[in-house]
Design a protein around this motif. Structure first.
Motif, PDB file in Angstrom:
ATOM      1  N   GLN A 179       0.861  -1.185   0.000  1.00  0.00           N
ATOM      2  CA  GLN A 179       0.000   0.000   0.000  1.00  0.00           C
ATOM      3  C   GLN A 179       0.898   1.236   0.000  1.00  0.00           C
ATOM      4  O   GLN A 179       1.477   1.578   1.025  1.00  0.00           O
ATOM      5  CB  GLN A 179      -0.875   0.008   1.259  1.00  0.00           C
ATOM      6  N   PRO A 180       1.023   1.903  -1.144  1.00  0.00           N
ATOM      7  CA  PRO A 180       1.997   3.004  -1.250  1.00  0.00           C
ATOM      8  C   PRO A 180       1.628   4.231  -0.427  1.00  0.00           C
ATOM      9  O   PRO A 180       2.500   4.988  -0.025  1.00  0.00           O
ATOM     10  CB  PRO A 180       1.986   3.333  -2.740  1.00  0.00           C
ATOM     11  N   LEU A 181       0.343   4.452  -0.176  1.00  0.00           N
ATOM     12  CA  LEU A 181      -0.118   5.635   0.562  1.00  0.00           C
ATOM     13  C   LEU A 181      -1.213   5.205   1.530  1.00  0.00           C
ATOM     14  O   LEU A 181      -1.775   4.124   1.400  1.00  0.00           O
ATOM     15  CB  LEU A 181      -0.695   6.688  -0.404  1.00  0.00           C
ATOM     16  N   ALA A 182      -1.537   6.082   2.480  1.00  0.00           N
ATOM     17  CA  ALA A 182      -2.686   5.837   3.355  1.00  0.00           C
ATOM     18  C   ALA A 182      -3.932   6.343   2.635  1.00  0.00           C
ATOM     19  O   ALA A 182      -3.913   7.405   2.019  1.00  0.00           O
ATOM     20  CB  ALA A 182      -2.501   6.576   4.671  1.00  0.00           C
ATOM     21  N   TRP A 183      -5.002   5.593   2.690  1.00  0.00           N
ATOM     22  CA  TRP A 183      -6.265   5.977   2.025  1.00  0.00           C
ATOM     23  C   TRP A 183      -7.265   6.464   3.057  1.00  0.00           C
ATOM     24  O   TRP A 183      -7.232   5.996   4.180  1.00  0.00           O
ATOM     25  CB  TRP A 183      -6.830   4.785   1.241  1.00  0.00           C
ATOM     26  N   PRO A 184      -8.185   7.309   2.700  1.00  0.00           N
ATOM     27  CA  PRO A 184      -8.339   7.928   1.383  1.00  0.00           C
ATOM     28  C   PRO A 184      -7.246   8.973   1.107  1.00  0.00           C
ATOM     29  O   PRO A 184      -6.693   9.551   2.034  1.00  0.00           O
ATOM     30  CB  PRO A 184      -9.701   8.625   1.480  1.00  0.00           C
ATOM     31  N   TYR A 185      -6.977   9.164  -0.179  1.00  0.00           N
ATOM     32  CA  TYR A 185      -6.137  10.286  -0.621  1.00  0.00           C
ATOM     33  C   TYR A 185      -6.881  11.551  -0.208  1.00  0.00           C
ATOM     34  O   TYR A 185      -8.083  11.685  -0.431  1.00  0.00           O
ATOM     35  CB  TYR A 185      -6.004  10.213  -2.132  1.00  0.00           C
ATOM     36  N   VAL A 186      -6.163  12.452   0.478  1.00  0.00           N
ATOM     37  CA  VAL A 186      -6.796  13.701   0.922  1.00  0.00           C
ATOM     38  C   VAL A 186      -5.972  14.899   0.460  1.00  0.00           C
ATOM     39  O   VAL A 186      -4.752  14.809   0.309  1.00  0.00           O
ATOM     40  CB  VAL A 186      -6.971  13.748   2.466  1.00  0.00           C
ATOM     41  N   GLU A 187      -6.637  16.006   0.234  1.00  0.00           N
ATOM     42  CA  GLU A 187      -5.960  17.244  -0.171  1.00  0.00           C
ATOM     43  C   GLU A 187      -6.658  18.428   0.467  1.00  0.00           C
ATOM     44  O   GLU A 187      -7.722  18.278   1.074  1.00  0.00           O
ATOM     45  CB  GLU A 187      -5.941  17.378  -1.703  1.00  0.00           C
ATOM     46  N   GLY A 188      -6.058  19.602   0.322  1.00  0.00           N
ATOM     47  CA  GLY A 188      -6.669  20.779   0.914  1.00  0.00           C
ATOM     48  C   GLY A 188      -6.181  22.068   0.283  1.00  0.00           C
ATOM     49  O   GLY A 188      -5.123  22.117  -0.349  1.00  0.00           O
ATOM     50  N   LEU A 189      -6.994  23.091   0.438  1.00  0.00           N
ATOM     51  CA  LEU A 189      -6.660  24.439  -0.035  1.00  0.00           C
ATOM     52  C   LEU A 189      -7.082  25.427   1.043  1.00  0.00           C
ATOM     53  O   LEU A 189      -7.994  25.148   1.831  1.00  0.00           O
ATOM     54  CB  LEU A 189      -7.436  24.773  -1.319  1.00  0.00           C
ATOM     55  N   ARG A 190      -6.449  26.587   1.058  1.00  0.00           N
ATOM     56  CA  ARG A 190      -6.977  27.688   1.850  1.00  0.00           C
ATOM     57  C   ARG A 190      -8.274  28.142   1.168  1.00  0.00           C
ATOM     58  O   ARG A 190      -8.397  28.005  -0.057  1.00  0.00           O
ATOM     59  CB  ARG A 190      -5.937  28.828   1.847  1.00  0.00           C
ATOM     60  N   LEU A 191      -9.206  28.707   1.940  1.00  0.00           N
ATOM     61  CA  LEU A 191     -10.498  29.066   1.338  1.00  0.00           C
ATOM     62  C   LEU A 191     -10.347  30.066   0.192  1.00  0.00           C
ATOM     63  O   LEU A 191     -11.023  29.955  -0.833  1.00  0.00           O
ATOM     64  CB  LEU A 191     -11.451  29.606   2.419  1.00  0.00           C
ATOM     65  N   ASP A 192      -9.418  31.019   0.329  1.00  0.00           N
ATOM     66  CA  ASP A 192      -9.269  31.987  -0.768  1.00  0.00           C
ATOM     67  C   ASP A 192      -8.675  31.335  -2.015  1.00  0.00           C
ATOM     68  O   ASP A 192      -9.024  31.714  -3.143  1.00  0.00           O
ATOM     69  CB  ASP A 192      -8.442  33.220  -0.321  1.00  0.00           C
ATOM     70  N   GLU A 193      -7.836  30.320  -1.848  1.00  0.00           N
ATOM     71  CA  GLU A 193      -7.326  29.581  -3.012  1.00  0.00           C
ATOM     72  C   GLU A 193      -8.459  28.796  -3.668  1.00  0.00           C
ATOM     73  O   GLU A 193      -8.566  28.723  -4.905  1.00  0.00           O
ATOM     74  CB  GLU A 193      -6.234  28.603  -2.578  1.00  0.00           C
ATOM     75  N   ALA A 194      -9.288  28.201  -2.814  1.00  0.00           N
ATOM     76  CA  ALA A 194     -10.404  27.392  -3.330  1.00  0.00           C
ATOM     77  C   ALA A 194     -11.400  28.256  -4.093  1.00  0.00           C
ATOM     78  O   ALA A 194     -12.024  27.814  -5.052  1.00  0.00           O
ATOM     79  CB  ALA A 194     -11.095  26.678  -2.177  1.00  0.00           C
ATOM     80  N   ARG A 195     -11.536  29.512  -3.642  1.00  0.00           N
ATOM     81  CA  ARG A 195     -12.502  30.409  -4.293  1.00  0.00           C
ATOM     82  C   ARG A 195     -11.934  31.124  -5.502  1.00  0.00           C
ATOM     83  O   ARG A 195     -12.669  31.791  -6.238  1.00  0.00           O
ATOM     84  CB  ARG A 195     -12.933  31.478  -3.287  1.00  0.00           C
ATOM     85  N   HIS A 196     -10.622  31.001  -5.727  1.00  0.00           N
ATOM     86  CA  HIS A 196     -10.020  31.714  -6.861  1.00  0.00           C
ATOM     87  C   HIS A 196     -10.618  31.202  -8.176  1.00  0.00           C
ATOM     88  O   HIS A 196     -10.815  29.995  -8.347  1.00  0.00           O
ATOM     89  CB  HIS A 196      -8.499  31.516  -6.857  1.00  0.00           C
ATOM     90  N   PRO A 197     -10.918  32.125  -9.100  1.00  0.00           N
ATOM     91  CA  PRO A 197     -11.592  31.686 -10.336  1.00  0.00           C
ATOM     92  C   PRO A 197     -10.812  30.662 -11.172  1.00  0.00           C
ATOM     93  O   PRO A 197     -11.415  29.945 -11.982  1.00  0.00           O
ATOM     94  CB  PRO A 197     -11.791  32.986 -11.129  1.00  0.00           C
ATOM     95  N   LEU A 198      -9.501  30.533 -10.984  1.00  0.00           N
ATOM     96  CA  LEU A 198      -8.755  29.510 -11.738  1.00  0.00           C
ATOM     97  C   LEU A 198      -8.986  28.095 -11.191  1.00  0.00           C
ATOM     98  O   LEU A 198      -8.712  27.112 -11.884  1.00  0.00           O
ATOM     99  CB  LEU A 198      -7.246  29.800 -11.686  1.00  0.00           C
ATOM    100  N   THR A 199      -9.447  27.986  -9.967  1.00  0.00           N
ATOM    101  CA  THR A 199      -9.624  26.665  -9.343  1.00  0.00           C
ATOM    102  C   THR A 199     -10.920  26.033  -9.824  1.00  0.00           C
ATOM    103  O   THR A 199     -12.002  26.597  -9.637  1.00  0.00           O
ATOM    104  CB  THR A 199      -9.664  26.814  -7.805  1.00  0.00           C
ATOM    105  N   ILE A 200     -10.796  24.860 -10.448  1.00  0.00           N
ATOM    106  CA  ILE A 200     -12.005  24.218 -10.990  1.00  0.00           C
ATOM    107  C   ILE A 200     -12.167  22.785 -10.502  1.00  0.00           C
ATOM    108  O   ILE A 200     -11.207  22.125 -10.098  1.00  0.00           O
ATOM    109  CB  ILE A 200     -12.020  24.200 -12.538  1.00  0.00           C
TER     110      ILE A 200
END
Ligand code: MTE
Length: 315
Positions: A179-200
């Motif tokens: 098992q190469p990684l622990a599951w589930p694969y998780v990720e995160g962004l700061r809220l302003d990064e998440a709201r940036h119009p380039l983030t889709i």
């Protein structure tokens, strides 16, 4: 071919693959020409999908579809670049729902059909993997902010966390001895990064719904960050107060940070980040290298998100 069918646009709106590519080829120069673009029988490319033109798109030669769909990182299907295309045939991307919860006024479950009915846009982005290669991919997706607006984040929400599905019976990388990684694969962004119009949230590429190996049916795309932030096959999005855990930082915090903004001035311990290999240029897997740009060329749009921050410490 798996049953991966959505509300179909009228036949007149459908852009067949070849038409899409030739329409794009005059924009993309040699991108579509003679680079092994024909899909083999049985490949999981499914329903046509269209998006409207968007200002947030680059005019650069596209990486051939063949490379986009056969040179992947998706450890749930194996650790080698060819594994996701080879081992994801049993994965079922429908039915699917994405649960959005946490510090929000209106938690909501989005069925895939709901997402597909939203205003989809064409977003051709430069993509830079931390391993030193890059691609230019014509995604189809919707701004993540459209989802966040619907759930009404509370003032206490500062970050957004994302989670990939866990299905060992369909994802051989989650069930094997190694098992190469622990599951589930998780990720995160700061809220302003998440709201940036380039983030889709991407639902398709090259005029079709996402192939399994690229993160069907819905994955994150944040073009100014290294590719591993682009978590695939998302089932949950949570608004949270504290910086969320992220898979690669958990796996090796010395090598991978939370921010992971593309930065040619800060090398990874094992790879220089000064240049990158554009997959598909100079032959399908040619070796041409080009300089890497700060924030992957999106500095004008996003550098202000990090003003006053030490980007060497916050790698
Ligand atoms: N998401 C999940 N769930 N599992 C993964 O292993 N790999 C990441 C990212 N998202 C990964 C993932 C990495 S390292 C990269 S570079 C990109 O997906 C690759 O996306 P692509 O295969 O569509 O180019």
């Amino acid at each position: 071919m798996p049953a991966y069918r959505f509300p179909q646009p009228p036949a007149s709106d459908i852009t067949p693959q070849q038409v899409y590519l030739s329409r794009r080829s005059f924009i993309g120069g040699a991108a579509a020409a003679g680079m092994g673009l024909t899909l083999g029988a049985g490949e999981a490319f499914a329903s046509p999908l269209t998006g409207t033109q968007s200002a947030y798109t680059v005019n650069e030669p596209l990486t051939p579809l063949k490379a986009v769909t056969t040179y992947n990182n998706f450890y749930e299907f194996g650790v080698n670049k060819g594994d996701p295309a080879e081992n994801s045939g049993k994965f079922k991307p429908t039915p699917w729902t994405v649960k959005v919860d946490g510090m929000v006024g209106k938690p909501k479950e989005f069925a895939l059909e709901d997402l597909l009915k939203m205003q989809l846009e064409d977003r051709t982005y430069r993509m830079r993997c931390v391993e030193g290669w890059s691609m230019v991919i014509p995604w189809i997706g919707l701004p993540l902010s459209a989802i966040l607006d619907q759930v009404e984040p509370l003032g206490s929400a500062k970050y957004v966390s994302f989670e990939t599905v866990v299905r060992p019976e369909e994802m051989p990388g989650q069930s094997g001895f190694f098992q190469p990684l622990a599951w589930p694969y998780v990720e995160g962004l700061r809220l302003d990064e998440a709201r940036h119009p380039l983030t889709i949230l991407a639902l398709g590429l090259y005029g079709e719904t996402l192939p399994n190996q690229n993160g069907a049916p819905v994955r994150l795309v944040v073009p100014w960050k290294y590719g591993f932030k682009g978590i695939k096959s998302i089932v949950k999005i949570s608004l949270v107060e504290k910086q969320p855990e992220t898979t690669w930082k958990n796996s090796n915090a010395r090598e991978y940070g939370f921010y992971s903004n593309v930065n040619p001035a800060v090398d990874h311990p094992r790879w220089s980040q000064a240049t990158e290999q554009r997959i598909g240029e100079g032959g399908l897997f040619g070796t041409k290298r080009v300089p890497t740009l700060p924030f992957n060329g999106y500095a004008d749009q996003v550098a202000s998100l990090y003003s006053g921050m030490d980007l060497r410490a916050n790698y």
